[in-house]
Design an enzyme around this catalytic site. Sequence first.
Site, mmCIF file in Angstrom:
data_model
loop_
_atom_site.group_PDB
_atom_site.id
_atom_site.type_symbol
_atom_site.label_atom_id
_atom_site.label_comp_id
_atom_site.label_asym_id
_atom_site.label_seq_id
_atom_site.Cartn_x
_atom_site.Cartn_y
_atom_site.Cartn_z
ATOM 1 N N CYS A 1 -68.720 -30.659 92.599
ATOM 2 C CA CYS A 1 -68.784 -31.458 91.373
ATOM 3 C C CYS A 1 -69.569 -32.762 91.605
ATOM 4 C CB CYS A 1 -67.393 -31.694 90.808
ATOM 5 S SG CYS A 1 -67.410 -32.276 89.088
ATOM 6 N N HIS B 1 -65.817 -26.268 89.806
ATOM 7 C CA HIS B 1 -64.654 -26.521 90.663
ATOM 8 C C HIS B 1 -64.121 -25.190 91.194
ATOM 9 C CE1 HIS B 1 -63.880 -30.825 89.879
ATOM 10 N NE2 HIS B 1 -64.448 -30.575 88.709
ATOM 11 N N GLU C 1 -61.792 -24.708 93.278
ATOM 12 C CA GLU C 1 -60.327 -24.784 93.407
ATOM 13 C C GLU C 1 -59.615 -24.548 92.075
ATOM 14 O OE1 GLU C 1 -61.403 -28.982 92.189
ATOM 15 O OE2 GLU C 1 -62.352 -27.329 93.288
#
Length: 212
Positions: free
Chosen positions: A81, A190, A192
């Site tokens: 990011c 992202h 995650e």
Amino acid sequence: MQTVAVIDYGMGNLHSVAKALEHVGAGKVLVTSDASVIREADRVVFPGVGAIRDCMAEIRRLGFDSLVREVSQDRPFLGICVGMQALLEHSEENAGVDCIGLFPGQVRFFGKDLQEEGEHLKVPHMGWNEVSQTIDHPLWHDIPDRARFYFVHSYYINAGKPGQVVGRGHYGVDFAAALADGSRFAVQFHPEKSHTHGLQLLQNFIAWDGRW
């Protein structure tokens, strides 16, 4: 046991990244601002959220601009990011901010009047979107082309070297969703927060020897 350093410069949801890395069997995951620990790590992750001016101010205050240049040369390195955007040369955000400059190119604002086929698009670009794998890379292993990942960003990357763009996204404009150069890999989305495909990318990062 290998160690993965998640660079902590006070900007980013670091623990969600660390938990995702632990989930895919990353070994010893260290969220740290200690330069010596980062230098000794087998792999390095460089996350980030927030305004680029604040991020770069902290990165420079801590001396992490030179540290990132150093450690990303000789081991697997992943920018996420704003951590990806900080690796570019310059960002339009906050009236213009010079960044670390590992990847040539600019970070540009989507704009207040972003449209697609006459329809107004909200900025920030927030939610799930496809990523086209423009160049094969070990981190795409077992991830289908045009898989969907989770994005949150108001600024996008216009890369300076097309050969470094390994993944592209589209939201009103085409943008670099993933960049790669040697042992460096960086993503705008992202991983995650991207469920199965995001975890697969992190697992691929853990297995990657840094060669490309």
